[in-house]
Design an enzyme around this catalytic site. Structure first.
Site, PDB file in Angstrom:
ATOM      1  N   THR A   1      79.863 -41.440  97.082  1.00 41.25           N
ATOM      2  CA  THR A   1      80.946 -42.201  97.713  1.00 41.25           C
ATOM      3  C   THR A   1      82.055 -42.505  96.703  1.00 41.25           C
ATOM      4  OG1 THR A   1      79.348 -43.212  99.189  1.00 41.25           O
ATOM      5  CG2 THR A   1      81.431 -44.378  98.945  1.00 41.25           C
TER       6      THR A   1
ATOM      7  N   HIS B   1      84.210 -39.531  96.365  1.00 43.63           N
ATOM      8  CA  HIS B   1      85.203 -39.450  97.459  1.00 43.63           C
ATOM      9  C   HIS B   1      86.390 -40.360  97.160  1.00 43.63           C
ATOM     10  CE1 HIS B   1      82.907 -36.992 100.273  1.00 43.63           C
ATOM     11  NE2 HIS B   1      81.844 -37.725 100.011  1.00 43.63           N
TER      12      HIS B   1
HETATM   13 ZN    ZN Z   1      75.719 -45.147  96.653  1.00 44.82          ZN
END
Ligand code: ZN
Ligand code: NAD
Length: 341
Positions: free
Chosen positions: A40, A43
């Site tokens: 994440t 990203h």
């Molecule tokens: Zn994580």
């Protein structure tokens, strides 16, 4: 304090000076020791469409952490200054139907630290005391810093009974590899893990006793033959987010097979639904961790022989965070841990 923030709407993160957060009566302040870099965070670093839609510019990022409690709100009971801890990064509401039923992980108002709210890539983190998970002495700070993704792996792996079952995991990222270790720990028969990245498959074989299969080069059916599996895998865990991998999983499951799906496919993926219907396959979507049941089971397993340390392949001082993100983005790493001193 030092903090890694998404200061500009472009590629990268920036080390900034921010005020130490002020805590409310129900919060604690945590001095961060180690943090994990998550997919994440990549990203967010890359500022892809999802990140641009979701993450406010200026946010302090990061949600995988371990540290020490240094301040306690006046309503908080049962925690002490100096206590080592990690914590659940999903901040949940308490009013929804699911929360009131005790199913906190299904609360639709969930907000994530480091995604929607100020995160853990900082010297200090404010967290509701409710979210704190104390760490026993057996779990050191670097393992404490990867409990969030280990929790994803545990939640997925414990979705279905694995005892004596043949398990297929698609995607040998850090979470897929840790899920393989959990499947072994709880008594699966064969655990096969697939990827198209040979480095990741090699790492999987170093972390736990799995059969790694490079599906870019090798046919999964051949492997089933070698393992003397007659009708396919009993349980699948989709951990790649790749449509091809999901199709391959459906094809290689037994009749009545079960799939726990953690990987996030990009957009609306085409799926051959008739195969799923005629094979009577059950698919369970898995989000986050089952708060706090997953934390409880995960810590119990770590205290009783589950070993995922080798999934951590790189460690950097936080000053060298760019190197950490670079190695994560290269796909040549397992977990990368940053040390906040
Ligand atoms: Zn994580
Ligand atoms: P990762 O991106 O590090 O690993 C994914 C792996 O899948 C990579 O090694 C990639 O090479 C591999 N892959 C690509 N195509 C493949 C194919 N055809 N067959 C097999 N493998 C293939 O991801 P991660 O951090 O380990 O997380 C796993 C997945 O879970 C990701 O999709 C992530 O977005 C998702 N995730 C979901 C939740 C949730 O709450 N549902 C939480 C965390 C992560």
């Amino acid at each position: 304090m030092k903090a890694l923030a998404k200061s500009k709407p472009e590629i990268g993160l920036w080390m900034e000076h921010r005020p130490v957060p002020e805590i409310g009566p129900d919060d604690v302040l945590i001095r961060i020791r180690k943090t994990g870099i998550c997919g994440t965070d990549i990203h967010i670093w890359n500022w892809d469409d999802w990140a641009a839609k979701t993450v406010p510019v200026g946010l302090v990022t990061g949600h995988e952490f371990a540290g020490e409690i240094v301040e306690i709100g006046r309503n908080v009971e049962g925690l002490t200054i100096g206590q080592r801890c990690s914590g659940e990064g999903h901040l949940i509401g308490k009013q929804s139907r699911q929360s009131r039923a005790g199913k906190f992980h299904l609360d639709p108002a969930t907000r994530g630290i480091g995604v929607n709210e100020q995160g853990a890539f900082a010297e200090y983190l404010r967290l509701p005391a409710f979210n704190v998970v104390p760490l026993p002495d057996e779990i050191d700070d670097e393992i404490g810093a990867i409990l969030d993704p280990l929790g994803n792996a545990v939640h997925t792996a414990l979705s279905f009974d694995l005892v004596g079952e043949d398990v297929l995991i698609t995607g040998a990222g850090p979470i897929g590899i840790m899920a393989a270790a959990v499947a072994r720990h709880v008594g699966a028969r064969h655990v096969v893990i697939t990827d198209v990245n040979q480095d990741r498959l090699d790492l999987a074989a170093q972390v736990t006793d799995v059969v790694p299969v490079n599906v870019a080069k090798q046919d999964l059916r051949e492997v089933e033959g070698v393992l003397k599996m007659k009708e396919g895998f009993d349980v699948g865990m989709e951990m790649s987010g790749n449509q091809v991998a999901l199709d391959q999983m459906v094809e290689n499951l037994v009749m009545g097979g079960r799939i726990a799906m953690l990987g996030i496919p990009p957009g609306k993926s085409p799926v051959d639904w008739s195969r799923i219907v005629f094979k009577a396959i059950t698919i369970k979507g898995v989000y986050g961790r089952e708060i706090f049941e997953t934390w409880y089971k995960m810590i119990a397993m770590l205290e009783n022989g589950l070993d995922v340390r080798r999934v951590i392949t790189h460690r950097f001082r936080v000053e060298d965070f760019r190197d950490g993100f670079e190695v994560m983005r290269s796909g040549k790493s397992g977990k990368v841990v940053l040390d906040w001193g």
